[in-house]
Motif scaffolding. Structure first.
Motif, short mmCIF file in Angstrom:
data_model
loop_
_atom_site.label_atom_id
_atom_site.label_comp_id
_atom_site.label_asym_id
_atom_site.label_seq_id
_atom_site.Cartn_x
_atom_site.Cartn_y
_atom_site.Cartn_z
N ARG A 184 0.84 -1.20 0.00
CA ARG A 184 0.00 0.00 0.00
C ARG A 184 0.88 1.25 0.00
NH1 ARG A 184 -5.29 0.44 2.24
NH2 ARG A 184 -4.93 -1.53 3.35
N GLY A 185 0.66 2.14 -0.95
CA GLY A 185 1.40 3.39 -1.02
C GLY A 185 2.82 3.25 -1.53
N THR A 186 3.18 2.11 -2.09
CA THR A 186 4.52 1.90 -2.64
C THR A 186 4.42 1.64 -4.15
OG1 THR A 186 4.65 -0.53 -2.50
CG2 THR A 186 5.05 0.72 -0.47
N HIS A 187 5.58 1.48 -4.79
CA HIS A 187 5.59 1.16 -6.22
C HIS A 187 5.47 -0.34 -6.46
CE1 HIS A 187 9.70 -0.11 -5.36
NE2 HIS A 187 9.70 -0.71 -6.53
N VAL A 188 5.51 -1.14 -5.38
CA VAL A 188 5.54 -2.61 -5.50
C VAL A 188 4.14 -3.14 -5.80
CG1 VAL A 188 6.13 -4.78 -4.34
CG2 VAL A 188 7.47 -2.70 -3.88
N SER A 189 4.07 -4.15 -6.68
CA SER A 189 2.83 -4.85 -6.98
C SER A 189 2.94 -6.28 -6.48
CB SER A 189 2.56 -4.84 -8.49
OG SER A 189 2.38 -3.53 -8.96
N VAL A 190 1.82 -6.99 -6.46
CA VAL A 190 1.79 -8.37 -5.95
C VAL A 190 1.27 -9.31 -7.03
CG1 VAL A 190 0.83 -9.95 -4.24
CG2 VAL A 190 1.42 -7.61 -3.58
N LEU A 191 2.03 -10.37 -7.27
CA LEU A 191 1.59 -11.48 -8.10
C LEU A 191 1.21 -12.60 -7.14
CD1 LEU A 191 1.30 -12.74 -10.96
CD2 LEU A 191 3.67 -13.50 -10.75
N LEU A 192 -0.09 -12.83 -6.97
CA LEU A 192 -0.59 -13.74 -5.95
C LEU A 192 -1.12 -15.01 -6.60
CD1 LEU A 192 -1.14 -13.98 -2.86
CD2 LEU A 192 -3.46 -13.18 -3.36
N GLU A 193 -0.49 -16.14 -6.28
CA GLU A 193 -0.95 -17.41 -6.82
C GLU A 193 -1.97 -18.05 -5.89
OE1 GLU A 193 0.46 -21.67 -8.73
OE2 GLU A 193 1.98 -20.21 -8.15
N LEU A 194 -3.11 -18.39 -6.45
CA LEU A 194 -4.16 -19.07 -5.69
C LEU A 194 -3.87 -20.57 -5.72
CD1 LEU A 194 -7.37 -17.15 -6.79
CD2 LEU A 194 -5.69 -16.58 -5.02
N LYS A 195 -3.29 -21.07 -4.64
CA LYS A 195 -2.91 -22.48 -4.56
C LYS A 195 -4.08 -23.35 -4.13
CE LYS A 195 1.65 -22.65 -5.31
NZ LYS A 195 2.28 -23.56 -6.28
N ASP A 250 -5.56 -2.57 -9.11
CA ASP A 250 -4.46 -2.39 -10.06
C ASP A 250 -3.11 -2.77 -9.46
OD1 ASP A 250 -4.59 -0.23 -8.27
OD2 ASP A 250 -3.61 1.13 -9.68
N LYS A 251 -3.04 -3.01 -8.16
CA LYS A 251 -1.78 -3.40 -7.51
C LYS A 251 -1.58 -4.91 -7.49
CE LYS A 251 0.52 -0.96 -5.05
NZ LYS A 251 1.82 -0.30 -5.34
N VAL A 252 -2.58 -5.67 -7.92
CA VAL A 252 -2.55 -7.13 -7.74
C VAL A 252 -2.84 -7.84 -9.07
CG1 VAL A 252 -3.52 -9.08 -6.47
CG2 VAL A 252 -3.39 -6.82 -5.38
N THR A 253 -2.04 -8.85 -9.35
CA THR A 253 -2.32 -9.79 -10.44
C THR A 253 -2.51 -11.16 -9.82
OG1 THR A 253 -1.09 -8.56 -12.13
CG2 THR A 253 -1.36 -10.93 -12.49
N ILE A 254 -3.56 -11.85 -10.22
CA ILE A 254 -3.86 -13.18 -9.70
C ILE A 254 -3.40 -14.23 -10.71
CG2 ILE A 254 -5.69 -14.81 -9.07
CD1 ILE A 254 -5.28 -12.70 -6.97
N GLU A 255 -2.67 -15.23 -10.22
CA GLU A 255 -2.27 -16.34 -11.08
C GLU A 255 -2.72 -17.66 -10.46
OE1 GLU A 255 1.94 -16.92 -11.47
OE2 GLU A 255 2.31 -16.72 -9.32
N SER A 256 -2.91 -18.66 -11.30
CA SER A 256 -3.29 -19.98 -10.83
C SER A 256 -3.12 -21.00 -11.95
CB SER A 256 -4.75 -19.99 -10.35
OG SER A 256 -5.12 -21.28 -9.86
N THR A 291 -6.46 -8.36 -13.08
CA THR A 291 -5.60 -9.00 -14.07
C THR A 291 -5.31 -10.42 -13.61
OG1 THR A 291 -4.56 -6.90 -14.67
CG2 THR A 291 -3.38 -8.91 -15.27
N THR A 292 -5.51 -11.39 -14.51
CA THR A 292 -5.31 -12.79 -14.17
C THR A 292 -4.37 -13.46 -15.17
OG1 THR A 292 -7.27 -13.44 -15.44
CG2 THR A 292 -7.57 -13.05 -13.08
N THR A 293 -3.59 -14.42 -14.68
CA THR A 293 -2.70 -15.17 -15.55
C THR A 293 -2.82 -16.65 -15.25
OG1 THR A 293 -0.82 -14.96 -14.02
CG2 THR A 293 -1.04 -13.29 -15.71
N LEU A 294 -2.76 -17.45 -16.29
CA LEU A 294 -2.85 -18.90 -16.18
C LEU A 294 -1.45 -19.48 -16.14
CD1 LEU A 294 -4.58 -21.54 -16.29
CD2 LEU A 294 -4.34 -21.41 -18.79
N VAL A 295 -1.14 -20.28 -15.12
CA VAL A 295 0.16 -20.93 -14.99
C VAL A 295 0.09 -22.28 -15.70
CG1 VAL A 295 1.92 -21.83 -13.41
CG2 VAL A 295 0.55 -19.82 -12.76
#
Length: 225
Positions: A126-137, A158-164, A181-185
């Motif tokens: 929060r409040g930083t330039h860092v984003s999170v790529l979060l994998e739903l295990k 906009d700070k989070v991308t979900i992958e699974s 935003t979502t990405t398929l692994v």
């Protein structure tokens, strides 16, 4: 679509993990702009993977992205843990999905920290330039999606991308957060461009060693991680 970047998987790389190179498929080979992703945080100084200490250290290192792994507890709280069981990185034993959040928080990570809630790593950016790529295990009932949705909205979609690896999980989180935003692994299969036109995934996380230049070219401007 985001500006194409090369996303360098750094700091920690599990042997079985796909290589991540982010950007459009057509820009992978010649992109000059690179961002740094901390895979489960920075554990090179003794912090345990997917623990808050590892992510705090990665932030001090100047990373651009955190990559973290989330699983639902039996009472539908989203917790950070890569493995389905706790024993490799924390005290005790048992499956995450069979324990309550309180039971999981009673364990200690190998570095002495607590097993984090997913919301805690999101709050770090929060409040930083860092984003999170979060994998739903591993997900539970609708309550687990509701909890995760609330946490993501609190820091900004906009700070989070979900992958699974699960198309079903990506479809379901998109139902809760239509603009996420979502990405398929994928590890070995090569979805066709028409398969990727489905609404559940914006891009791919692939093992670059298992695909050809021809396949990458066929993806056009779809994001590849």
């Amino acid at each position: 679509m985001r500006t194409p970047v090369c996303l360098l998987l750094s700091l920690v790389l599990a042997a079985a993990a796909p290589v991540m190179i982010a950007g459009t498929a057509s820009a992978v080979s010649d992109s000059a702009s690179c961002a740094v992703l901390a895979h489960r945080g920075d554990t090179l100084r003794g912090a345990t993977e997917d623990g808050l200490a590892a992510f705090r250290q990665a932030a001090m290192d100047g990373t651009d992205w955190f990559e973290a792994d989330a699983r639902s507890s039996v009472d539908q709280h989203m917790m950070l843990m890569h493995d389905p069981t706790v024993g490799r990185t924390a005290t005790g034993s048992g499956q995450v999905k069979d324990m309550t959040a309180a039971q999981l928080r009673a364990r200690r990570l190998d570095d002495g920290g607590l097993i984090p809630f997913a919301s805690q790593v999101l709050n770090l950016v929060r409040g930083t330039h860092v984003s999170v790529l979060l994998e739903l295990k591993g997900m539970g009932s609708a309550a687990s999606y509701r909890s995760l949705t609330s946490s993501i909205r609190a820091v900004g979609v906009d700070k989070v991308t979900i992958e699974s690896t699960s198309r079903a999980r990506l479809e379901r989180i998109r139902g809760w957060l239509p603009t996420i935003t979502t990405t398929l692994v994928i590890y070995s299969e090569q979805p066709t461009p028409s398969e990727l036109d489905a609404e559940f995934a914006d891009g791919l996380v692939i093992n670059i060693s298992q695909v050809s230049d021809t396949y990458l070219a066929s993806l056009g401007d779809r994001p590849v991680y």
